[in-house]
Scaffold this motif. Sequence first.
Motif, PDB file in Angstrom:
ATOM      1  N   MET A   5       0.824  -1.202   0.000  1.00 49.70           N
ATOM      2  CA  MET A   5       0.000   0.000   0.000  1.00 49.70           C
ATOM      3  C   MET A   5       0.862   1.257   0.000  1.00 49.70           C
ATOM      4  O   MET A   5       0.543   2.247  -0.670  1.00 49.70           O
ATOM      5  CB  MET A   5      -0.919  -0.008   1.218  1.00 49.70           C
ATOM      6  CG  MET A   5      -1.857   1.179   1.295  1.00 49.70           C
ATOM      7  SD  MET A   5      -3.099   1.208  -0.018  1.00 49.70           S
ATOM      8  CE  MET A   5      -4.214  -0.063   0.615  1.00 49.70           C
ATOM      9  N   ALA A   6       1.961   1.232   0.734  1.00 50.09           N
ATOM     10  CA  ALA A   6       2.830   2.408   0.808  1.00 50.09           C
ATOM     11  C   ALA A   6       3.428   2.731  -0.555  1.00 50.09           C
ATOM     12  O   ALA A   6       3.465   3.894  -0.981  1.00 50.09           O
ATOM     13  CB  ALA A   6       3.945   2.174   1.831  1.00 50.09           C
ATOM     14  N   THR A   7       3.882   1.701  -1.272  1.00 50.74           N
ATOM     15  CA  THR A   7       4.472   1.920  -2.590  1.00 50.74           C
ATOM     16  C   THR A   7       3.421   2.417  -3.571  1.00 50.74           C
ATOM     17  O   THR A   7       3.655   3.364  -4.330  1.00 50.74           O
ATOM     18  CB  THR A   7       5.117   0.624  -3.105  1.00 50.74           C
ATOM     19  OG1 THR A   7       6.190   0.266  -2.241  1.00 50.74           O
ATOM     20  CG2 THR A   7       5.654   0.806  -4.515  1.00 50.74           C
ATOM     21  N   ALA A   8       2.257   1.777  -3.562  1.00 46.77           N
ATOM     22  CA  ALA A   8       1.183   2.200  -4.458  1.00 46.77           C
ATOM     23  C   ALA A   8       0.787   3.652  -4.181  1.00 46.77           C
ATOM     24  O   ALA A   8       0.615   4.447  -5.112  1.00 46.77           O
ATOM     25  CB  ALA A   8      -0.022   1.282  -4.306  1.00 46.77           C
ATOM     26  N   GLY A   9       0.648   3.992  -2.904  1.00 51.13           N
ATOM     27  CA  GLY A   9       0.263   5.356  -2.549  1.00 51.13           C
ATOM     28  C   GLY A   9       1.263   6.378  -3.036  1.00 51.13           C
ATOM     29  O   GLY A   9       0.888   7.457  -3.523  1.00 51.13           O
ATOM     30  N   MET A  10       2.542   6.066  -2.921  1.00 49.34           N
ATOM     31  CA  MET A  10       3.572   7.000  -3.343  1.00 49.34           C
ATOM     32  C   MET A  10       3.533   7.232  -4.843  1.00 49.34           C
ATOM     33  O   MET A  10       3.568   8.370  -5.321  1.00 49.34           O
ATOM     34  CB  MET A  10       4.945   6.473  -2.914  1.00 49.34           C
ATOM     35  CG  MET A  10       6.107   7.391  -3.273  1.00 49.34           C
ATOM     36  SD  MET A  10       6.882   6.944  -4.872  1.00 49.34           S
ATOM     37  CE  MET A  10       7.628   5.368  -4.457  1.00 49.34           C
ATOM     38  N   TRP A  11       3.398   6.133  -5.626  1.00 48.46           N
ATOM     39  CA  TRP A  11       3.405   6.284  -7.080  1.00 48.46           C
ATOM     40  C   TRP A  11       2.120   6.926  -7.592  1.00 48.46           C
ATOM     41  O   TRP A  11       2.139   7.689  -8.562  1.00 48.46           O
ATOM     42  CB  TRP A  11       3.647   4.941  -7.761  1.00 48.46           C
ATOM     43  CG  TRP A  11       5.068   4.476  -7.624  1.00 48.46           C
ATOM     44  CD1 TRP A  11       5.528   3.381  -6.960  1.00 48.46           C
ATOM     45  CD2 TRP A  11       6.224   5.133  -8.151  1.00 48.46           C
ATOM     46  NE1 TRP A  11       6.898   3.317  -7.028  1.00 48.46           N
ATOM     47  CE2 TRP A  11       7.352   4.373  -7.755  1.00 48.46           C
ATOM     48  CE3 TRP A  11       6.417   6.285  -8.909  1.00 48.46           C
ATOM     49  CZ2 TRP A  11       8.648   4.735  -8.110  1.00 48.46           C
ATOM     50  CZ3 TRP A  11       7.717   6.652  -9.263  1.00 48.46           C
ATOM     51  CH2 TRP A  11       8.807   5.875  -8.856  1.00 48.46           C
ATOM     52  N   LEU A  82      -3.044  -0.484 -13.611  1.00 49.24           N
ATOM     53  CA  LEU A  82      -4.137  -1.263 -13.032  1.00 49.24           C
ATOM     54  C   LEU A  82      -3.801  -1.742 -11.625  1.00 49.24           C
ATOM     55  O   LEU A  82      -4.634  -1.667 -10.710  1.00 49.24           O
ATOM     56  CB  LEU A  82      -4.458  -2.468 -13.921  1.00 49.24           C
ATOM     57  CG  LEU A  82      -5.418  -2.241 -15.081  1.00 49.24           C
ATOM     58  CD1 LEU A  82      -5.491  -3.499 -15.939  1.00 49.24           C
ATOM     59  CD2 LEU A  82      -6.806  -1.848 -14.592  1.00 49.24           C
ATOM     60  N   GLU A  83      -2.586  -2.229 -11.432  1.00 51.70           N
ATOM     61  CA  GLU A  83      -2.216  -2.731 -10.102  1.00 51.70           C
ATOM     62  C   GLU A  83      -2.126  -1.590  -9.087  1.00 51.70           C
ATOM     63  O   GLU A  83      -2.489  -1.764  -7.918  1.00 51.70           O
ATOM     64  CB  GLU A  83      -0.890  -3.484 -10.175  1.00 51.70           C
ATOM     65  CG  GLU A  83      -0.542  -4.254  -8.903  1.00 51.70           C
ATOM     66  CD  GLU A  83      -1.575  -5.317  -8.549  1.00 51.70           C
ATOM     67  OE1 GLU A  83      -1.678  -5.666  -7.348  1.00 51.70           O
ATOM     68  OE2 GLU A  83      -2.290  -5.810  -9.457  1.00 51.70           O
ATOM     69  N   LEU A  84      -1.675  -0.423  -9.537  1.00 48.72           N
ATOM     70  CA  LEU A  84      -1.672   0.730  -8.647  1.00 48.72           C
ATOM     71  C   LEU A  84      -3.098   1.086  -8.224  1.00 48.72           C
ATOM     72  O   LEU A  84      -3.366   1.377  -7.054  1.00 48.72           O
ATOM     73  CB  LEU A  84      -1.013   1.931  -9.330  1.00 48.72           C
ATOM     74  CG  LEU A  84       0.501   1.847  -9.550  1.00 48.72           C
ATOM     75  CD1 LEU A  84       0.985   3.040 -10.348  1.00 48.72           C
ATOM     76  CD2 LEU A  84       1.242   1.763  -8.222  1.00 48.72           C
ATOM     77  N   GLY A  85      -4.027   1.044  -9.189  1.00 49.66           N
ATOM     78  CA  GLY A  85      -5.419   1.337  -8.865  1.00 49.66           C
ATOM     79  C   GLY A  85      -6.028   0.297  -7.944  1.00 49.66           C
ATOM     80  O   GLY A  85      -6.716   0.637  -6.974  1.00 49.66           O
ATOM     81  N   ARG A  86      -5.793  -0.968  -8.251  1.00 46.99           N
ATOM     82  CA  ARG A  86      -6.340  -2.044  -7.415  1.00 46.99           C
ATOM     83  C   ARG A  86      -5.848  -1.945  -5.976  1.00 46.99           C
ATOM     84  O   ARG A  86      -6.561  -2.288  -5.033  1.00 46.99           O
ATOM     85  CB  ARG A  86      -5.930  -3.402  -7.991  1.00 46.99           C
ATOM     86  CG  ARG A  86      -6.651  -3.814  -9.250  1.00 46.99           C
ATOM     87  CD  ARG A  86      -6.361  -5.276  -9.568  1.00 46.99           C
ATOM     88  NE  ARG A  86      -6.973  -5.685 -10.816  1.00 46.99           N
ATOM     89  CZ  ARG A  86      -6.303  -5.945 -11.943  1.00 46.99           C
ATOM     90  NH1 ARG A  86      -4.985  -5.820 -11.948  1.00 46.99           N
ATOM     91  NH2 ARG A  86      -6.944  -6.319 -13.031  1.00 46.99           N
ATOM     92  N   THR A  87      -4.626  -1.479  -5.794  1.00 45.86           N
ATOM     93  CA  THR A  87      -4.042  -1.401  -4.452  1.00 45.86           C
ATOM     94  C   THR A  87      -4.451  -0.117  -3.729  1.00 45.86           C
ATOM     95  O   THR A  87      -4.899  -0.151  -2.586  1.00 45.86           O
ATOM     96  CB  THR A  87      -2.510  -1.479  -4.535  1.00 45.86           C
ATOM     97  OG1 THR A  87      -2.131  -2.666  -5.251  1.00 45.86           O
ATOM     98  CG2 THR A  87      -1.896  -1.519  -3.152  1.00 45.86           C
ATOM     99  N   GLN A  88      -4.304   1.017  -4.414  1.00 48.36           N
ATOM    100  CA  GLN A  88      -4.557   2.306  -3.767  1.00 48.36           C
ATOM    101  C   GLN A  88      -6.050   2.628  -3.665  1.00 48.36           C
ATOM    102  O   GLN A  88      -6.501   3.211  -2.680  1.00 48.36           O
ATOM    103  CB  GLN A  88      -3.841   3.425  -4.545  1.00 48.36           C
ATOM    104  CG  GLN A  88      -4.049   4.811  -3.991  1.00 48.36           C
ATOM    105  CD  GLN A  88      -3.394   5.010  -2.629  1.00 48.36           C
ATOM    106  OE1 GLN A  88      -2.632   4.162  -2.176  1.00 48.36           O
ATOM    107  NE2 GLN A  88      -3.670   6.130  -1.993  1.00 48.36           N
ATOM    108  N   HIS A  89      -6.822   2.255  -4.674  1.00 51.24           N
ATOM    109  CA  HIS A  89      -8.252   2.589  -4.701  1.00 51.24           C
ATOM    110  C   HIS A  89      -9.080   1.317  -4.828  1.00 51.24           C
ATOM    111  O   HIS A  89      -9.993   1.222  -5.653  1.00 51.24           O
ATOM    112  CB  HIS A  89      -8.558   3.533  -5.862  1.00 51.24           C
ATOM    113  CG  HIS A  89      -7.823   4.839  -5.812  1.00 51.24           C
ATOM    114  ND1 HIS A  89      -7.909   5.693  -4.733  1.00 51.24           N
ATOM    115  CD2 HIS A  89      -6.983   5.430  -6.703  1.00 51.24           C
ATOM    116  CE1 HIS A  89      -7.159   6.770  -4.967  1.00 51.24           C
ATOM    117  NE2 HIS A  89      -6.596   6.637  -6.154  1.00 51.24           N
TER     118      HIS A  89
END
Length: 255
Positions: A5-11, A82-89
């Motif tokens: 989650m931390a990595t996704a949030g940062m990117w 897509l993976e950033l979205g699935r994780t962050q949102h």
Amino acid sequence: MGLSMATAGMWVERWERQQQLYALDREERFAVIADATEHLCVDRDRPLLLDLGCGPGSLSARLARRLPDAEIVAVDMDPVLLELGRTQHADAARYVDAVIGEEGWTDALQLDRNVDVAVTTTALHYLPANVLIRTYTALAALLRPGGALVNGDHFPPDGSPCSELTAHVGLRRAERTGAHGPADEDWGAWWQAAAGDPELADLFQERAKRYSSCVDGNQHLSVGRHTQLLRGAGFAHVTTVWQVGDSCVLVAQKD
């Protein structure tokens, strides 16, 4: 090992910042898309929304906050975004990996009813013109009677004198607001930096396979030509509801 989650949030945060360089008055455009969607769904208890070219879920997340009872299906072909979205949102939408416009892409959505509103922002201009026509036709078939496509993007007007004028007005607006001022990161720099993150390495390998070749999009198509294509695809009513320079929100609605 999944993406943290931390990595996704940062990117995602860095994505949001660099995107402001390319979409004039980006937050206002998001708000107008939400305004139009809210109005189109006013009598729907559980509206079904389709976010086309969702990226990391920027528009889906905003729509989920505005319309908390809506079901949102978000589609994109980029495995990294897509993976950033699935994780962050994760709670904003159901994310679908599909190539918009390809044969069978609407089947991949696994919809159980007609869509109320399809939304998109700065995404469909990547499609070649012939694919765009197929996509408009497919969307018209997915939407319920009275349903609509709400598209925020850059749409040049008909005729070069007018397109030069809107481009100039948009540039001056960006200069006044500082939208195109110095930035720590642009689109290319974001992708270069993200490619160096070990947590994203496998996703970038998959991305490289999918983006092995580039095709021309439809950025040259005027708002008038888009209107013609939309009406030919089955949308009876097409209008621009917001515009700054050539950044517009175009709404196409079925009878």
